[in-house]
Design a protein around this motif. Structure first.
Motif, PDB file in Angstrom:
ATOM      1  N   TYR A 126     -26.949 -35.186 -76.099  1.00 47.00           N
ATOM      2  CA  TYR A 126     -27.550 -33.890 -76.412  1.00 47.00           C
ATOM      3  C   TYR A 126     -27.419 -32.937 -75.233  1.00 47.00           C
ATOM      4  O   TYR A 126     -27.564 -33.338 -74.073  1.00 47.00           O
TER       5      TYR A 126
ATOM      6  N   ALA B  60     -32.619 -29.790 -78.487  1.00 52.81           N
ATOM      7  CA  ALA B  60     -31.771 -30.524 -79.428  1.00 52.81           C
ATOM      8  C   ALA B  60     -32.135 -32.001 -79.458  1.00 52.81           C
ATOM      9  O   ALA B  60     -32.188 -32.623 -80.527  1.00 52.81           O
TER      10      ALA B  60
ATOM     11  N   ALA C 204     -33.851 -34.041 -82.711  1.00 46.50           N
ATOM     12  CA  ALA C 204     -33.220 -35.223 -83.298  1.00 46.50           C
ATOM     13  C   ALA C 204     -34.183 -36.400 -83.338  1.00 46.50           C
ATOM     14  O   ALA C 204     -34.239 -37.146 -84.319  1.00 46.50           O
TER      15      ALA C 204
ATOM     16  N   ASP D 138     -36.693 -36.289 -86.083  1.00 44.00           N
ATOM     17  CA  ASP D 138     -36.148 -36.511 -87.421  1.00 44.00           C
ATOM     18  C   ASP D 138     -36.528 -37.903 -87.899  1.00 44.00           C
ATOM     19  O   ASP D 138     -36.284 -38.894 -87.220  1.00 44.00           O
TER      20      ASP D 138
ATOM     21  N   THR E 221     -34.061 -40.892 -87.656  1.00 42.49           N
ATOM     22  CA  THR E 221     -33.626 -41.468 -86.389  1.00 42.49           C
ATOM     23  C   THR E 221     -33.787 -42.979 -86.417  1.00 42.49           C
ATOM     24  O   THR E 221     -34.796 -43.500 -86.855  1.00 42.49           O
TER      25      THR E 221
END
Length: 231
Positions: free
Chosen positions: A212, A217, A221, A224, A227
């Motif tokens: 990243y 960012a 992620a 999420d 993941t």
């Protein structure tokens, strides 16, 4: 006859920030050489769950995220998130995923941290004095690692990530002896050259973070739900 080692619940937090010119950086702390487990290894702030991490007073100060944390983490989800926050204060002097509503001088805040580390005060007492409010939505749960059989201590550790708060990270001299805001790829390379020690979960996390460009960012992620979480 082999000794049965109890597996203890624990929590740790990867604190992320953008360096002045280096892109994504993550906070690593070198563990004290006297530790039985992970001596001299560079780790994220973290430690074992304390029964007091699930006190009702702490829950009452949570503004959001508790239900989601408990759903995603599972058993002891709230307490483990609280342990992650507490350990960031103990080991790095940073208040993560919370806001202090009471103003105290920096010297007093450091005195409270020292008292917590020397077990002469409780986390609940510090929370009250600083009038903290917790925002667990700021924590991303992204992995669960359990120490394999063999070491003298074993932990079932939940890994969280959060944006680093303002302020200077400082080692406590008891649990930790050096602070390093490291580029993930640089830390992995230093380990591969034998210059530093990284435990397997730490190295795996750093390898993942190296993909990243910046903290936003990386954190997005990890927030999420898709993941991958390592068992």
């Amino acid at each position: 006859m082999s000794r049965v080692v109890t597996v203890r619940d624990a929590a740790t937090t990867a604190l992320l920030r953008d360096g002045a010119s280096n892109g994504l950086e993550v906070l690593l702390l070198r563990r004290h050489a006297s530790h039985v487990f992970g001596a001299n290894a560079y780790v994220f702030p973290g430690g074992a769950l304390d029964p007091a991490d699930d006190e009702a007073e702490l829950r009452a100060r949570c503004r959001g995220g508790a239900e989601i944390i408990e759903e995603t983490v599972g058993d002891n989800g709230f307490a483990l998130a609280m342990a992650a926050i507490r350990e960031c204060f103990e080991e790095a002097g940073l208040l993560v995923a919370c806001t202090a509503h009471a103003e105290v001088m920096p010297a007093r805040r450091e005195a409270l941290r020292h008292a917590l580390n020397t077990q002469t005060t409780s986390w609940a007492a510090i929370v009250t004095e600083l009038d903290l409010r917790f925002d667990l939505d700021a924590l991303a749960f992204f992995a669960h690692w359990t120490t394999p059989a063999g070491p003298p201590k074993r932990y079932s550790t939940r890994f969280f990530a959060a944006a680093a708060p303002p302020g200077e990270a400082r080692c406590d001299g008891l649990e930790t002896t050096h602070v390093w805001w490291a580029q993930p790829a640089r830390a992995v390379a230093a380990h591969d050259r034998g210059e530093i020690e990284l435990m397997t979960p730490t190295r795996a996390t750093l390898e993942s973070l190296a993909g990243y460009a910046d903290a936003a960012a990386a954190l997005a992620a990890l927030m999420d739900a898709t993941t991958v979480r390592v068992p």
